[in-house]
Motif scaffolding. Sequence first.
Motif, PDB file in Angstrom:
ATOM      1  N   TYR A 110       0.863  -1.298  -0.004  1.00  0.00           N
ATOM      2  CA  TYR A 110       0.064   0.059   0.103  1.00  0.00           C
ATOM      3  C   TYR A 110       0.964   1.190   0.005  1.00  0.00           C
ATOM      4  N   CYS A 111       1.749   1.296   0.898  1.00  0.00           N
ATOM      5  CA  CYS A 111       2.730   2.610   0.976  1.00  0.00           C
ATOM      6  C   CYS A 111       3.683   2.712  -0.166  1.00  0.00           C
ATOM      7  N   MET A 112       4.000   1.641  -0.924  1.00  0.00           N
ATOM      8  CA  MET A 112       4.708   1.785  -2.169  1.00  0.00           C
ATOM      9  C   MET A 112       3.949   2.192  -3.139  1.00  0.00           C
ATOM     10  N   GLU A 113       2.701   1.853  -3.389  1.00  0.00           N
ATOM     11  CA  GLU A 113       1.726   2.343  -4.384  1.00  0.00           C
ATOM     12  C   GLU A 113       1.461   3.847  -4.150  1.00  0.00           C
ATOM     13  N   ALA A 114       1.118   4.017  -2.942  1.00  0.00           N
ATOM     14  CA  ALA A 114       0.914   5.353  -2.457  1.00  0.00           C
ATOM     15  C   ALA A 114       2.092   6.536  -2.909  1.00  0.00           C
ATOM     16  N   LEU A 115       3.311   5.961  -2.816  1.00  0.00           N
ATOM     17  CA  LEU A 115       4.531   6.952  -3.326  1.00  0.00           C
ATOM     18  C   LEU A 115       4.552   7.009  -4.647  1.00  0.00           C
ATOM     19  N   GLU A 116       4.510   5.915  -5.357  1.00  0.00           N
ATOM     20  CA  GLU A 116       4.246   5.760  -6.763  1.00  0.00           C
ATOM     21  C   GLU A 116       3.453   6.542  -7.539  1.00  0.00           C
ATOM     22  N   LYS A 117       2.150   6.879  -6.796  1.00  0.00           N
ATOM     23  CA  LYS A 117       1.120   7.532  -7.442  1.00  0.00           C
ATOM     24  C   LYS A 117       0.814   8.867  -6.912  1.00  0.00           C
ATOM     25  N   THR A 118       1.099   9.139  -5.733  1.00  0.00           N
ATOM     26  CA  THR A 118       1.055  10.367  -5.291  1.00  0.00           C
ATOM     27  C   THR A 118       2.231  11.230  -4.760  1.00  0.00           C
ATOM     28  N   GLY A 119       3.300  10.749  -4.739  1.00  0.00           N
ATOM     29  CA  GLY A 119       4.672  11.215  -4.184  1.00  0.00           C
ATOM     30  C   GLY A 119       4.623  11.460  -2.738  1.00  0.00           C
ATOM     31  N   VAL A 120       3.675  10.897  -1.925  1.00  0.00           N
ATOM     32  CA  VAL A 120       3.557  11.005  -0.681  1.00  0.00           C
ATOM     33  C   VAL A 120       4.209   9.724   0.120  1.00  0.00           C
ATOM     34  N   ALA A 121       5.103   9.881   0.996  1.00  0.00           N
ATOM     35  CA  ALA A 121       6.048   8.846   1.526  1.00  0.00           C
ATOM     36  C   ALA A 121       5.411   8.636   2.925  1.00  0.00           C
TER      37      ALA A 121
END
Length: 415
Positions: free
Chosen positions: A339-350
């Motif tokens: 989930y966190c990796m997808e969030a980073l890739e899709k939104t730039g939010v770490a």
Amino acid sequence: PLHKDIKERALYYVNNIEGNIGAYSPKRGYAFVQQQVAEFINKRDGVKDSNTDFIQLTSGSSDAAFIVLNALIRDRKDGIMIPIPQYPLYSSLIELLRGSQVPYYLDEDNKWQISFEELEKVHANYKAQGINPRLIVIINPGNPTGQLFSKDTIEQIIKFSAKNKLAILADEVYQQNIYKVGAKFHSFREVMSKMPEPYNKVELFSLYSISKGYMGDCGIRGGYLEGHNIDKQAWREITKLKDVFNLPTVGEISLDLTVNPPQKGRESDETVEQFETEKQNILDSLKRRAQMCTEYINTMSNITCNPVDAAMYAYARLYFSKGVFEEAARRNMSPDLFYCMEALEKTGVATVPGDGFGQKPGTNHFRTTTLVLPEQNLHDAFQRFKKFNEWFHSEYKHTEKERTVHMGEHLSVPN
């Protein structure tokens, strides 16, 4: 021209530092900074017995934690009780020093408070396995969980420690970051001082850092370790490790600026007012951002989050469908890391997955921070994150087998 208060503070340092800040300082730190730390503790806690004999200046709280654990851990039979979730410094140091972790779970359903039934059960279980718990770590306010322990809770922890002959390591680096209305930080030192014997004789190590609070100077590296109810010879052995390493002198001066800020009657009213205004503006902004984190996260589907009452983080729980677990396994990831990796890739939010801090089996979490500035950027990031979260749970709602049956429309990938 420089304000006279700046000149006077600079002269104060010149007169108290032998040589200059490019030279080594004493191994335990500048004596005048140690004295200011003792006065800070006495004033904060309403006590009179903090003194420089038991104050070791450090290059931050991580340094202090290492000093204590290095002294207490002899082999794998020595256990250190640590909260779960926890700042992973503690589990890492315990492994490095070849001790044994004795994890106790904080109660998420009770806003990450301590369950004393859990403490007693864990302590007994590990004793039965031949592990001897020697110290309990308390992170208050909490990282990553953002909770604040009440005075009553701290009293109970002290009583538990006295009963089981445990020393306490109180990680109190977020003590100035309190956001809950009506709440107040109570140090272990303060609470213990008001308790009768044997509770006021429990061995206590307290940590403080300039990396948090309103200073946030994490790169400068400054802090202190205070020992209370520690045998003098034992304290000399505990802090002997610092004889090998040198302190960052700029960090020591920054610590002095933190525990010895502008004061009425000493500095001008103008300087005191400016300092207090700037300090309060920082803390008020942190409070707004903490509230923003809690409010935004709790409007999202399949996520819950306890209030960020203190510190600088929100620790949110994630609820996943079977499709998420299947896809995470296919990618050889834990569900929360996926989930966190997808969030980073899709939104730039770490964000940081919960398995980095520890969590109860069968649960998934992530940690996010309240530190983003300007505040509008945090607002914008949560807007992107909310859209991503909706897309993610729609995209991975079904398993591969179920998707062949349920071919409903998918939301578009967030920009």
